[in-house]
Write an enzyme that holds these catalytic residues in place. Structure first.
Site, short mmCIF file in Angstrom:
data_model
loop_
_atom_site.label_atom_id
_atom_site.label_comp_id
_atom_site.label_asym_id
_atom_site.label_seq_id
_atom_site.Cartn_x
_atom_site.Cartn_y
_atom_site.Cartn_z
N GLU A 1 -4.14 7.72 5.01
CA GLU A 1 -3.19 8.83 5.00
C GLU A 1 -3.69 10.07 5.75
OE1 GLU A 1 -2.00 9.50 0.95
OE2 GLU A 1 -1.32 7.44 0.70
N ASN B 1 -4.80 3.06 7.25
CA ASN B 1 -3.73 2.75 6.31
C ASN B 1 -2.88 4.00 6.08
OD1 ASN B 1 -2.61 0.86 4.28
ND2 ASN B 1 -3.42 2.28 2.76
N HIS C 1 5.60 1.63 0.34
CA HIS C 1 6.18 2.12 -0.91
C HIS C 1 7.64 2.46 -0.60
CE1 HIS C 1 2.40 2.14 -3.04
NE2 HIS C 1 1.84 2.82 -2.05
N GLU D 1 0.54 -2.08 0.18
CA GLU D 1 0.77 -1.47 -1.13
C GLU D 1 2.23 -1.59 -1.54
OE1 GLU D 1 -0.85 2.49 -1.49
OE2 GLU D 1 -2.52 2.06 -0.13
N ASP E 1 5.70 -1.77 -3.07
CA ASP E 1 6.56 -1.71 -4.24
C ASP E 1 7.91 -1.15 -3.79
OD1 ASP E 1 6.00 1.10 -4.13
OD2 ASP E 1 4.46 0.90 -5.66
#
Length: 411
Positions: free
Chosen positions: A224, A265, A301, A329, A331
């Protein structure tokens, strides 16, 4: 973790795993993607044996339970000679045909991973799903800077070792998350700048990567680092070291382990947009100048009904630079309580993401950010939203499970 949340989110050097597992695994993946049957290598056999042993153990337990449950019935029908052997054989064949997500993904040469907090393994339902449905694992928090080096040069690997030991004992691949991030960094590091911060960052990377060398297949070296508009995120890392800090981090990681894959990432980079293009330009520059970088992680996400239409195109343009891509990651959140319509849309979205990875040869796999909604980070960060994972709060599979199963080729 994603979206800059600062809430807790969901030193000895070790030698390599037997049989150079990492190189063998890469060869097995390449063979699966090309349709060729890879020659068995020692590392592949090591990982396959662990998986087979775990699977056989699970089947043995299930078989024992089935025998106990059916013993009275067997006694009551002992005088009935017809059809019992054939029925048992049919039942066994049906059981064999019911592949797990891990088996389906492995057959396609892909990882299917989950983010693990090790103490949840004490719950039987959690452990059963973790053991059987995934072939890959990442530490949710246990390998971040605040967890691994809470005080300067005083490393603490207990929680991270639990994750690594679980991965090894269950025959799963292990992904390292994350070496350098502006969040979940210890206060002592955030107070530094200039040469002192660079030295501390390099020492941290060296200590952690050395400790897990031979166990971790790939590291999120930097997490990030960019804003949505493509500019660098204002953080103690950027402000304290300037634009060169990302390159410094990657070079330090490569010096610590010449074989592990090194990744950058980020979130909100799934589509072709200003942020993903900034990372694309960084990767292109690194590759052109020989700065070590091997992969790009797309956190994913997502919000229900909003899987980007340019996702595959985006993965393919990064792959064309000569790097692996990963969905790291995943979801897919929705307003809660979840409606049946949103759960069906979520199932379609999960399937879409998996199909996207399957369509891109360089996509190593998909990691889901947890197992059960019971422990998801989403409600604590996005009030009124949740139900983002594949199993609900009571460990019941949601429609997304069958959608993923089908996307991976299950019948």
């Amino acid at each position: 973790m994603s979206h800059g949340s600062t809430a807790p989110l969901p030193g000895g050097r070790r030698g390599p795993l037997p049989g150079a597992r990492l190189g063998a695994l890469a060869g097995a993946r390449a063979g699966a993607r090309s349709g060729a049957r890879p020659e068995a290598q020692p590392g592949t056999r090591h990982r396959a044996l662990l998986r087979s042993t775990a699977a056989l153990g699970a089947l043995a337990l299930a078989g024992a339970a089935a025998l106990v449950a059916t013993a009275p019935l067997a006694l009551a029908t002992a005088d009935e000679p017809a059809g019992t052997a054939a029925d048992a054989a049919d039942a066994a064949a049906d059981t064999d045909a019911a592949d797990t997500l891990a088996q389906l993904a492995s057959a396609r040469g892909k990882d299917i991973g989950f983010a693990l907090t090790a103490n949840y393994l004490n719950e039987t339902a959690y452990r059963n799903i973790a053991d059987t449905e995934f072939n890959f694992v990442v530490a949710e928090n246990a390998m971040k800077w605040d967890a691994t080096e809470p005080q300067p040069n005083q490393f603490s690997f207990g929680a991270g070792d639990q994750v690594a030991q679980y991965a090894a004992s269950s025959g799963k691949g292990l992904y390292g998350h994350t070496l350098v991030w502006h969040a979940q960094a210890p206060g002592w590091a955030q107070s530094l700048s200039g040469a002192a911060l660079e030295g501390a960052m390099t020492n941290h990377i060296t200590g952690v990567v050395n400790h897990f060398e031979g166990q971790v297949e790939a590291w999120d070296v930097v997490n990030e680092a960019f804003n949505d508009d493509g500019s660098r995120r204002s953080s103690f890392l950027q402000n304290g070291m300037g634009n060169g800090w990302i390159e410094t981090a990657f070079r330090a990681a490569r010096a610590a382990d010449p074989n592990v894959k090194l990744c950058i990432n980020d979130y909100s980079v799934e589509s072709v947009n200003a942020k993903s293009t900034a990372i694309y330009n960084l990767v292109a520059d690194f590759k052109q100048r020989g700065v070590p970088i091997d992969c790009v992680g797309f956190q994913s996400h997502l919000i229900v009904g909003q899987v980007p239409s340019s996702f595959q195109q985006n993965l393919e343009r990064f792959a064309a630079l000569g790097v692996d891509v990963r969905i790291t990651e995943l979801d897919i959140r929705m307003s809660t309580p979840a409606s049946s319509g949103n759960l069906q849309q979520q199932a379609s979205d999960y399937a879409s993401v998996f199909r996207t990875c399957l369509a891109v040869q360089a996509c190593q796999g998909v990691t889901i950010w947890g197992i059960t909604d019971r422990y998801s980070w989403v409600p604590g960060t996005f009030p009124g939203q949740g139900a983002a994972l594949v199993w609900d709060e009571n460990y019941a599979p949601k429609p997304a499970y069958n959608a993923i199963y089908t996307a991976l080729g299950g019948a």
